[in-house]
Write a protein that holds these residues in place. Sequence first.
Motif, PDB file in Angstrom:
ATOM      1  N   UNK A 443      55.247  -8.384  -7.555  1.00 14.96           N
ATOM      2  CA  UNK A 443      53.607  -7.661  -7.996  1.00 14.96           C
ATOM      3  C   UNK A 443      53.247  -9.093  -7.161  1.00 14.96           C
ATOM      4  N   UNK A 444      53.708  -9.063  -6.287  1.00 18.46           N
ATOM      5  CA  UNK A 444      53.044 -10.577  -5.424  1.00 18.46           C
ATOM      6  C   UNK A 444      52.411  -9.579  -4.207  1.00 18.46           C
ATOM      7  N   UNK A 445      51.213  -9.680  -4.059  1.00 13.09           N
ATOM      8  CA  UNK A 445      50.206  -9.409  -2.606  1.00 13.09           C
ATOM      9  C   UNK A 445      49.852 -10.406  -1.723  1.00 13.09           C
ATOM     10  N   UNK A 446      49.865 -10.340  -0.871  1.00 11.38           N
ATOM     11  CA  UNK A 446      49.191 -11.052   0.727  1.00 11.38           C
ATOM     12  C   UNK A 446      47.812 -11.432   0.502  1.00 11.38           C
ATOM     13  N   UNK A 448      44.343 -13.265   0.985  1.00 12.20           N
ATOM     14  CA  UNK A 448      43.399 -14.166   1.610  1.00 12.20           C
ATOM     15  C   UNK A 448      44.188 -14.201   2.808  1.00 12.20           C
ATOM     16  N   UNK A 449      45.040 -13.158   3.014  1.00 11.43           N
ATOM     17  CA  UNK A 449      46.677 -13.062   3.484  1.00 11.43           C
ATOM     18  C   UNK A 449      47.586 -14.393   3.955  1.00 11.43           C
ATOM     19  N   UNK A 450      48.509 -14.864   1.983  1.00 13.62           N
ATOM     20  CA  UNK A 450      48.882 -16.128   1.956  1.00 13.62           C
ATOM     21  C   UNK A 450      49.944 -15.379   2.261  1.00 13.62           C
ATOM     22  N   UNK A 451      51.083 -15.567   2.828  1.00 14.54           N
ATOM     23  CA  UNK A 451      52.572 -15.248   2.492  1.00 14.54           C
ATOM     24  C   UNK A 451      52.949 -15.421   1.566  1.00 14.54           C
ATOM     25  N   UNK A 452      53.839 -14.123   1.378  1.00  9.29           N
ATOM     26  CA  UNK A 452      55.255 -14.540  -0.044  1.00  9.29           C
ATOM     27  C   UNK A 452      55.719 -15.199   0.626  1.00  9.29           C
ATOM     28  N   UNK A 453      55.522 -16.032  -0.953  1.00  9.08           N
ATOM     29  CA  UNK A 453      56.647 -16.952  -0.593  1.00  9.08           C
ATOM     30  C   UNK A 453      58.262 -15.769  -1.177  1.00  9.08           C
ATOM     31  N   UNK A 454      59.088 -17.445  -0.233  1.00  6.43           N
ATOM     32  CA  UNK A 454      60.652 -16.681  -0.236  1.00  6.43           C
ATOM     33  C   UNK A 454      61.341 -16.370  -2.003  1.00  6.43           C
ATOM     34  N   UNK A 455      63.153 -15.631  -1.851  1.00  5.82           N
ATOM     35  CA  UNK A 455      63.131 -16.195  -3.176  1.00  5.82           C
ATOM     36  C   UNK A 455      64.826 -16.886  -2.703  1.00  5.82           C
ATOM     37  N   UNK A 456      64.773 -17.460  -3.275  1.00  6.03           N
ATOM     38  CA  UNK A 456      66.890 -18.373  -3.068  1.00  6.03           C
ATOM     39  C   UNK A 456      67.158 -18.356  -5.176  1.00  6.03           C
ATOM     40  N   UNK A 457      68.332 -17.257  -4.660  1.00  8.89           N
ATOM     41  CA  UNK A 457      68.544 -18.007  -5.698  1.00  8.89           C
ATOM     42  C   UNK A 457      70.055 -19.208  -6.129  1.00  8.89           C
TER      43      UNK A 457
END
Length: 481
Positions: A443-446, A448-457
């Motif tokens: 459900x993440x958004x950008x 304020x033009x904040x880039x969305x974080x990455x996901x690591x396992x």
Amino acid sequence: MTATSGHDAGPAHDSRDLPGGLPDGPLGLPWPRTAVRRADGSVAVGGVGLPELAAAQGTPLYVVDERDMRERAAALRDAMTTAFAEHGAEVELFYAGKAFLCRAVARWMSQEGLGIDTASLGELTTALSAGVDAARVGLHGNNKSDEELELALTAGDTGIGRVVLDSLVEVDRVADVAAGLGVRARVMLRVTTGVHAGGHEYISTGHEDQKFGLSVHPARPGEDSPALTALLAILARPELDLLGLHSHIGSQILDPAGFDAAAREVLRVRAELAERTGVLVPEVDLGGGFGVAYLPGEVELDPERIAKETAAAVVEAAAETGTAVPRVSFEPGRSIAGPAGLTLYTVGTVKPVRLPEGSELAERLYVSIDGGMGDNIRPALYGAAYHAELVGRTSGAPPVRARVVGKHCESGDIVVHDVDLPADVHAGDLLAVAVTGAYGRSMASTYNLLPRPGVVAVRDGEVTPLVRRESVADLLALDLG
Ligand code: LLP
């Protein structure tokens, strides 16, 4: 927190108490299963130290404990299989991709024996491109597009396993698309039973005022229910294969009573259809919604309990209606993905704010992090409560009442409303928010033009990037100038 001795926290473990009285060792709920407080006071998940992970990957970062997520899927699968097998019934699980889907997760879930439930072209394409068997994929939606339906009906050898119809108009629409493609569509009908659940309660209203599904209750006495009308329409179209009935009663449900009540309603309609037409549909899908613990001290819905109670309800309802026990399916999302994930942030500005006379606190410590409502909208959207801790160190400083806020230009940009953090929390500290694995990244958004974080396992000391961190360059690449 668990006891300071008598547990196994791996090779780096040493059982002395840490500054601040925090014991080292497994963190327990609401943290992922493999989370341990190491002897140096920092936290490791999946055998990977969070400070090292943050240094290598940057923050904010979504972290998934692969072992925990797989174990949660497997535990639910085993509990359900055992409980239904006792009554000679079969059960199948579909992981609800809306909670968090990427190709690696789709493959993990397939490997654990689950199908994938999707609700958009993006989710459907992701599941299929992960190599998930199309026959084990489902598609939901109250307003499916032509593109979604065409992909659903042509994927794999014979189209996906199930398209869940959501309205009367969709019956002819899907049948027409199938006819145009020269294929048959396996469909279920989403029904509403009047049972709504979520949180600790369930209510049965008997009528509906929401967009999904068709009611099992007639609008006027003596009429067919909207659900029955649609079921008869489905049976009238030779392009459609009616697999069964679908009911999803809500999310974050902690009391199985809602599932029991819904199952009985659904089985009643199944029997009513059989009586009218002689067609006893083989399957009943009871949706998702199993609740999890977000805060320390909260409990999650136990897989064995939900499995036993729903199996008993289905079997009893079948007996009461004189029909054979159906095959049953479920679509859990949150209970598999949620607790296996956390979000890692770096603390920036820390600001004490004096509260007005008469407030419950004299002062509140506002702790700003490098993410916020863009990567976790749930507190702002639902008032959802979360737990946070410092994961780079422990502290002997006394706890103070803090509010964890993001860096967006909005005062409602709150990630954790109320949490005790050590009074010496400062810029550069590493902070983790627990149970963000479901409905966080998805459900993440950008804003304020904040880039969305990455996901690591993380798993057994290995780090596997799952989704790349977005950059400002990615955002600008969408900007046509
Ligand atoms: N199946 C259907 C048809 C659904 O609509 C949902 C969730 C699920 C399965 C999975 O439910 P779960 O097991 O994850 O509770 N964004 C909200 C949750 C919305 C759930 C919508 N449907 C949140 O962040 O709490």
